[in-house]
Design a protein around this motif. Structure first.
Motif, PDB file in Angstrom:
ATOM      1  N   PRO A   1      -7.630 -29.748  49.203  1.00  0.00           N
ATOM      2  CA  PRO A   1      -6.763 -30.114  48.071  1.00  0.00           C
ATOM      3  C   PRO A   1      -5.287 -29.816  48.311  1.00  0.00           C
ATOM      4  CG  PRO A   1      -8.724 -28.977  47.293  1.00  0.00           C
ATOM      5  CD  PRO A   1      -8.725 -28.870  48.790  1.00  0.00           C
ATOM      6  N   LEU A   2      -4.982 -28.724  48.989  1.00  0.00           N
ATOM      7  CA  LEU A   2      -3.571 -28.422  49.291  1.00  0.00           C
ATOM      8  C   LEU A   2      -2.976 -29.474  50.212  1.00  0.00           C
ATOM      9  CD1 LEU A   2      -3.659 -24.543  49.819  1.00  0.00           C
ATOM     10  CD2 LEU A   2      -2.699 -25.793  47.886  1.00  0.00           C
ATOM     11  N   CYS A   3      -3.767 -29.973  51.149  1.00  0.00           N
ATOM     12  CA  CYS A   3      -3.302 -31.027  52.052  1.00  0.00           C
ATOM     13  C   CYS A   3      -3.034 -32.309  51.266  1.00  0.00           C
ATOM     14  CB  CYS A   3      -4.329 -31.291  53.141  1.00  0.00           C
ATOM     15  SG  CYS A   3      -4.702 -29.865  54.173  1.00  0.00           S
ATOM     16  N   ASP A   4      -3.935 -32.616  50.331  1.00  0.00           N
ATOM     17  CA  ASP A   4      -3.744 -33.803  49.491  1.00  0.00           C
ATOM     18  C   ASP A   4      -2.458 -33.696  48.689  1.00  0.00           C
ATOM     19  OD1 ASP A   4      -6.206 -34.676  50.455  1.00  0.00           O
ATOM     20  OD2 ASP A   4      -7.298 -34.049  48.659  1.00  0.00           O
ATOM     21  N   ASP A   5      -2.202 -32.507  48.128  1.00  0.00           N
ATOM     22  CA  ASP A   5      -0.970 -32.285  47.357  1.00  0.00           C
ATOM     23  C   ASP A   5       0.262 -32.455  48.235  1.00  0.00           C
ATOM     24  OD1 ASP A   5      -2.589 -31.754  45.183  1.00  0.00           O
ATOM     25  OD2 ASP A   5      -2.280 -29.587  45.239  1.00  0.00           O
ATOM     26  N   ALA A   6       0.216 -31.895  49.449  1.00  0.00           N
ATOM     27  CA  ALA A   6       1.353 -32.002  50.365  1.00  0.00           C
ATOM     28  C   ALA A   6       1.612 -33.460  50.740  1.00  0.00           C
ATOM     29  CB  ALA A   6       1.103 -31.169  51.619  1.00  0.00           C
ATOM     30  N   LYS A   7       0.546 -34.212  50.938  1.00  0.00           N
ATOM     31  CA  LYS A   7       0.711 -35.624  51.302  1.00  0.00           C
ATOM     32  C   LYS A   7       1.357 -36.404  50.157  1.00  0.00           C
ATOM     33  CE  LYS A   7      -1.313 -39.370  53.699  1.00  0.00           C
ATOM     34  NZ  LYS A   7      -2.365 -39.915  54.461  1.00  0.00           N
ATOM     35  N   VAL A   8       1.013 -36.088  48.922  1.00  0.00           N
ATOM     36  CA  VAL A   8       1.645 -36.736  47.769  1.00  0.00           C
ATOM     37  C   VAL A   8       3.144 -36.448  47.769  1.00  0.00           C
ATOM     38  CG1 VAL A   8       1.827 -36.683  45.246  1.00  0.00           C
ATOM     39  CG2 VAL A   8      -0.416 -36.813  46.326  1.00  0.00           C
ATOM     40  N   LEU A   9       3.515 -35.203  48.025  1.00  0.00           N
ATOM     41  CA  LEU A   9       4.941 -34.851  48.080  1.00  0.00           C
ATOM     42  C   LEU A   9       5.647 -35.622  49.185  1.00  0.00           C
ATOM     43  CD1 LEU A   9       4.798 -30.972  47.569  1.00  0.00           C
ATOM     44  CD2 LEU A   9       5.442 -32.713  45.892  1.00  0.00           C
ATOM     45  N   LEU A  10       5.015 -35.727  50.348  1.00  0.00           N
ATOM     46  CA  LEU A  10       5.606 -36.474  51.459  1.00  0.00           C
ATOM     47  C   LEU A  10       5.771 -37.953  51.090  1.00  0.00           C
ATOM     48  CD1 LEU A  10       3.693 -34.791  54.400  1.00  0.00           C
ATOM     49  CD2 LEU A  10       6.158 -34.651  53.967  1.00  0.00           C
ATOM     50  N   ASP A  11       4.764 -38.517  50.424  1.00  0.00           N
ATOM     51  CA  ASP A  11       4.857 -39.916  50.008  1.00  0.00           C
ATOM     52  C   ASP A  11       5.995 -40.128  49.007  1.00  0.00           C
ATOM     53  OD1 ASP A  11       2.774 -40.659  51.665  1.00  0.00           O
ATOM     54  OD2 ASP A  11       1.251 -40.586  50.074  1.00  0.00           O
ATOM     55  N   LEU A  12       6.227 -39.128  48.142  1.00  0.00           N
ATOM     56  CA  LEU A  12       7.334 -39.225  47.181  1.00  0.00           C
ATOM     57  C   LEU A  12       8.693 -39.193  47.885  1.00  0.00           C
ATOM     58  CD1 LEU A  12       6.071 -36.827  44.355  1.00  0.00           C
ATOM     59  CD2 LEU A  12       6.328 -39.314  44.197  1.00  0.00           C
ATOM     60  N   LEU A  13       8.787 -38.453  48.980  1.00  0.00           N
ATOM     61  CA  LEU A  13      10.059 -38.307  49.697  1.00  0.00           C
ATOM     62  C   LEU A  13      10.327 -39.452  50.680  1.00  0.00           C
ATOM     63  CD1 LEU A  13       9.785 -34.490  50.292  1.00  0.00           C
ATOM     64  CD2 LEU A  13      11.718 -35.606  49.189  1.00  0.00           C
ATOM     65  N   ARG A  14       9.289 -40.121  51.098  1.00  0.00           N
ATOM     66  CA  ARG A  14       9.419 -41.132  52.154  1.00  0.00           C
ATOM     67  C   ARG A  14      10.432 -42.240  51.856  1.00  0.00           C
ATOM     68  NH1 ARG A  14       4.113 -42.672  55.003  1.00  0.00           N
ATOM     69  NH2 ARG A  14       4.888 -41.805  56.928  1.00  0.00           N
ATOM     70  N   PRO A  15      10.501 -42.778  50.626  1.00  0.00           N
ATOM     71  CA  PRO A  15      11.484 -43.847  50.375  1.00  0.00           C
ATOM     72  C   PRO A  15      12.939 -43.412  50.598  1.00  0.00           C
ATOM     73  CG  PRO A  15       9.845 -43.792  48.628  1.00  0.00           C
ATOM     74  CD  PRO A  15       9.635 -42.566  49.465  1.00  0.00           C
ATOM     75  N   GLU A  16      13.267 -42.182  50.232  1.00  0.00           N
ATOM     76  CA  GLU A  16      14.645 -41.720  50.378  1.00  0.00           C
ATOM     77  C   GLU A  16      14.943 -41.178  51.772  1.00  0.00           C
ATOM     78  OE1 GLU A  16      17.857 -38.859  48.071  1.00  0.00           O
ATOM     79  OE2 GLU A  16      15.922 -39.285  47.148  1.00  0.00           O
TER      80      GLU A  16
END
Length: 80
Positions: free
Chosen positions: A13-28
């Motif tokens: 679950p922590l990995c899933d959370d981290a991936k969501v954060l990375l996906d949020l940052l990817r556009p910028e």
């Protein structure tokens, strides 16, 4: 473009959370991400098993206790 390595494992679950954060940052902050399952290489398992997830951006390493939206954004800015 940034080169990012994401050390992960299945059913984390922590990995899933981290991936969501990375996906949020990817556009910028566009980056190329290589995902590495720590169970596919003994060295990775030994080194990272208690720290998963781990994000490496150039020479910056963030482990499970350090990964936040702000810390990832700061690391991506510094790696420019």
């Amino acid at each position: 473009m940034h080169k990012l390595i994401f050390y992960t494992k299945e059913n984390c679950p922590l990995c899933d959370d981290a991936k969501v954060l990375l996906d949020l940052l990817r556009p910028e902050y566009p980056f190329e991400m290589e995902e590495r399952d720590i169970y596919t290489k003994d060295d990775w398992l030994e080194k990272y098993q208690l720290m998963i997830p781990v994000v490496q951006i150039n020479d910056i390493m963030l482990d499970c206790e350090q990964i936040t939206y702000d810390s990832l954004e700061t690391a991506l800015k510094k790696s420019n």
